[in-house]
Enzyme design. Structure first.
Site: not given
Length: 279
Positions: A72, A74, A141, A143, A150, A168
């Site tokens: 998942s 962007s 993870k 956010g 996930e 990141k």
């Protein structure tokens, strides 16, 4: 007049002139525009970096007749774009298992074959993004609020690969990502869980509030999210286990010893690949 103003602004910047308020306003406006342009440039570079990392991971890890876990966020949008492109061009037989409603919609929109863990409990590879990656490929993870699904999908995969842009990449968790470790909790337990985490590990665990609606963020599993803003580096393996044992905690956004490779798109258009340390 324009030349005169430019000269005076140069003197103002050098500290040799006390500027009228109208000129100070011009200088301030110019500075704001410069900052805005710089921020936009960084954002554009980051988007291109996401695309580079996603394309490299899909090209290196996806083969015919595989079941793929689709993450998942962007960055994963670019991975699905590339996956769909390869399926069309190479006539690949690929099955996709999503980690969220967003991932499910991406799979369907691109005409890829959608499945789930009931039908495909073992995945060949899972590809996902991360909010932060440290030197040992420990991840933060969640956010986007999809941490539990996930982690389930990543845990079902033979290979778990992370894609991210240069922002990141950190030597230690907390250097780049300042919003804390997401923790999914049962709604009735968020107050005692937040108090216990702060008491045992320091920092502060704050209920994540929604932006476009009144009230807290609600996950795909109908739970709440606490963002734990820790104060210092921890033994993340031990902390992850300890937090998960607190009654009411569903899952943490700490992914420890799960990712085997990370792809970072860089500012200069290259892709840096880092593998997990061999224990």
């Amino acid at each position: 007049m324009r030349l005169q103003r430019w000269v005076c602004l140069r003197k103002l910047a050098a500290g040799s002139l006390s500027a009228p308020s109208s000129w100070r306003l011009v200088a301030f406006t110019s500075q704001k525009q410069h900052v805005r342009r710089f921020s936009q440039t960084v954002a554009n570079m980051a988007e291109e970096a996401k695309k580079l990392a996603a394309f490299a991971a899909v090209d290196n890890h996806v083969q015919n007749n595989q079941v793929i876990g689709v993450g998942s966020g962007s960055t994963i949008v670019y991975a699905v774009d590339r996956l769909a492109e390869r399926v069309r061009q190479e006539k690949l037989n690929i099955v996709c298992v999503p980690t969220s409603f967003q991932a499910r919609q991406l799979i369907l929109q691109h005409g890829l074959t959608l499945s789930d863990l009931d039908r495909h409990p073992e995945l060949d590879v899972a590809i996902d993004g991360a909010d932060e990656v440290d030197s040992e490929l420990t991840l933060i993870k969640g956010g986007g609020g999809c941490l539990t699904q996930e982690k389930i999908v990543a845990g079902c995969a033979k290979h778990f690969v992370v894609i991210a842009d240069f922002r990141k990449d950190s030597k230690a968790l907390g250097q780049q990502w300042k919003k804390g470790v997401p923790i999914e909790v049962i709604p009735m337990a968020y107050v005692p869980v937040s108090r216990m985490i702060a008491r045992r590990f320091g920092g502060e665990a704050i209920l994540r509030m929604a932006v476009s609606k009144a009230g807290p963020v609600v996950t795909d599993n109908s739970n709440f999210i606490l963002d734990w803003k820790f104060e210092h580096a921890q033994n993340w393996k031990e902390v992850n286990t300890a937090i998960k044992m607190i009654p009411g905690v569903v899952e943490t956004g700490l992914f420890v010893s799960m990712a085997e490779r990370a792809y970072f798109g860089m500012e200069d258009g290259s892709v840096t690949i880092r593998s997990a340390p061999v224990n």
